[in-house]
Design a protein around this motif. Structure first.
Motif, PDB file in Angstrom:
ATOM      1  N   ARG A   1      -9.225   5.758   4.712  1.00 51.18           N
ATOM      2  CA  ARG A   1      -8.976   5.152   3.750  1.00 51.18           C
ATOM      3  C   ARG A   1      -7.864   5.088   3.140  1.00 51.18           C
ATOM      4  N   TYR A   2      -6.851   5.706   3.915  1.00 54.67           N
ATOM      5  CA  TYR A   2      -5.475   5.763   3.354  1.00 54.67           C
ATOM      6  C   TYR A   2      -4.583   4.442   3.427  1.00 54.67           C
ATOM      7  N   ARG A   3      -4.836   3.892   4.638  1.00 53.52           N
ATOM      8  CA  ARG A   3      -4.374   2.873   5.311  1.00 53.52           C
ATOM      9  C   ARG A   3      -5.319   1.359   4.016  1.00 53.52           C
ATOM     10  N   ASP A   4      -6.456   2.319   4.044  1.00 52.69           N
ATOM     11  CA  ASP A   4      -7.026   1.121   3.064  1.00 52.69           C
ATOM     12  C   ASP A   4      -6.437   0.994   2.118  1.00 52.69           C
ATOM     13  N   GLU A   5      -5.679   1.535   1.181  1.00 54.40           N
ATOM     14  CA  GLU A   5      -5.152   1.574   0.519  1.00 54.40           C
ATOM     15  C   GLU A   5      -3.970   0.910   0.089  1.00 54.40           C
ATOM     16  N   LEU A   6      -3.072   2.140   0.943  1.00 52.30           N
ATOM     17  CA  LEU A   6      -2.136   0.802   1.269  1.00 52.30           C
ATOM     18  C   LEU A   6      -2.330  -1.156   1.667  1.00 52.30           C
ATOM     19  N   GLY A   7      -3.732  -0.809   2.211  1.00 54.16           N
ATOM     20  CA  GLY A   7      -3.679  -2.742   2.940  1.00 54.16           C
ATOM     21  C   GLY A   7      -3.661  -3.232   1.554  1.00 54.16           C
ATOM     22  N   ALA A   8      -4.626  -2.670   0.571  1.00 53.48           N
ATOM     23  CA  ALA A   8      -4.951  -3.306  -0.791  1.00 53.48           C
ATOM     24  C   ALA A   8      -4.064  -2.782  -1.752  1.00 53.48           C
ATOM     25  N   ALA A   9      -2.920  -2.656  -1.624  1.00 58.09           N
ATOM     26  CA  ALA A   9      -2.003  -2.520  -2.680  1.00 58.09           C
ATOM     27  C   ALA A   9      -0.966  -3.862  -2.013  1.00 58.09           C
ATOM     28  N   LEU A  10      -0.834  -3.561  -0.825  1.00 59.32           N
ATOM     29  CA  LEU A  10       0.469  -4.904  -0.709  1.00 59.32           C
ATOM     30  C   LEU A  10       0.779  -6.519  -1.378  1.00 59.32           C
ATOM     31  N   PRO A  11      -0.606  -7.138  -1.787  1.00 61.29           N
ATOM     32  CA  PRO A  11      -0.593  -7.629  -2.212  1.00 61.29           C
ATOM     33  C   PRO A  11       0.302  -8.200  -3.809  1.00 61.29           C
ATOM     34  N   ALA A  12      -0.317  -6.751  -4.296  1.00 61.47           N
ATOM     35  CA  ALA A  12      -0.143  -6.618  -6.215  1.00 61.47           C
ATOM     36  C   ALA A  12       1.962  -6.085  -5.657  1.00 61.47           C
ATOM     37  N   GLU A  13       1.812  -5.567  -4.553  1.00 59.52           N
ATOM     38  CA  GLU A  13       3.795  -5.111  -4.372  1.00 59.52           C
ATOM     39  C   GLU A  13       4.048  -6.552  -4.395  1.00 59.52           C
ATOM     40  N   ARG A  14       4.114  -7.340  -3.244  1.00 53.85           N
ATOM     41  CA  ARG A  14       5.271  -7.893  -3.351  1.00 53.85           C
ATOM     42  C   ARG A  14       4.912  -9.080  -4.736  1.00 53.85           C
ATOM     43  N   PHE A  15       4.082  -9.626  -5.441  1.00 52.90           N
ATOM     44  CA  PHE A  15       3.836  -9.820  -6.639  1.00 52.90           C
ATOM     45  C   PHE A  15       5.081  -9.182  -8.009  1.00 52.90           C
ATOM     46  N   ARG A  16       4.587  -7.590  -7.361  1.00 48.05           N
ATOM     47  CA  ARG A  16       5.841  -6.926  -8.072  1.00 48.05           C
ATOM     48  C   ARG A  16       7.181  -7.466  -7.840  1.00 48.05           C
ATOM     49  N   ALA A  17       7.802  -7.608  -6.691  1.00 49.56           N
ATOM     50  CA  ALA A  17       8.803  -7.627  -5.721  1.00 49.56           C
ATOM     51  C   ALA A  17       8.994  -9.256  -6.260  1.00 49.56           C
ATOM     52  N   GLU A  18       8.431 -10.272  -6.493  1.00 50.71           N
ATOM     53  CA  GLU A  18       8.827 -11.054  -6.496  1.00 50.71           C
ATOM     54  C   GLU A  18       9.417 -11.344  -8.401  1.00 50.71           C
ATOM     55  N   VAL A  19       8.192 -10.614  -8.895  1.00 49.47           N
ATOM     56  CA  VAL A  19       8.421 -10.867 -10.812  1.00 49.47           C
ATOM     57  C   VAL A  19       9.797 -10.246 -11.180  1.00 49.47           C
TER      58      VAL A  19
END
Length: 95
Positions: free
Chosen positions: A8-26
């Motif tokens: 479940r930890y890996r699942d949460e990390l994977g779910a966070a990746l798109p938001a983190e990429r967006f945050r990096a771009e912003v």
């Protein structure tokens, strides 16, 4: 009883990746708007020139930090196993 369950930890990390990429771009673009306005003459003075230089430098720093955070999250996700023993804390992870 199952020996292995979903990580479940890996699942949460994977779910966070798109938001983190967006945050990096912003983050990378945060000061770009200010720099563009200054380049178009929104404020003209030697102080404005110094301010623009500081904005450019801070923008580069912020972009680097945001990219590094995304890379760390991506690397951590890649290192995590898909399944873990049922007794592993990652099997019960709640983000």
């Amino acid at each position: 009883m199952q020996d292995e369950v979903q990580n479940r930890y890996r699942d949460e990390l994977g779910a966070a990746l798109p938001a983190e990429r967006f945050r990096a771009e912003v983050t990378a673009g945060m000061l770009r708007t200010v720099q563009d306005a200054l380049a178009q003459g929104a404020w003209v003075s030697t102080t404005a020139d110094r301010f623009a230089a500081v904005c450019a430098e801070q923008g580069r720093i912020l972009a680097g930090v945001a990219d590094a955070a995304y890379e760390e999250l991506t690397d951590r996700y890649a290192r995590e196993p898909v399944t873990v023993p049922v007794t592993d804390r990652r099997a019960r992870f709640q983000g």
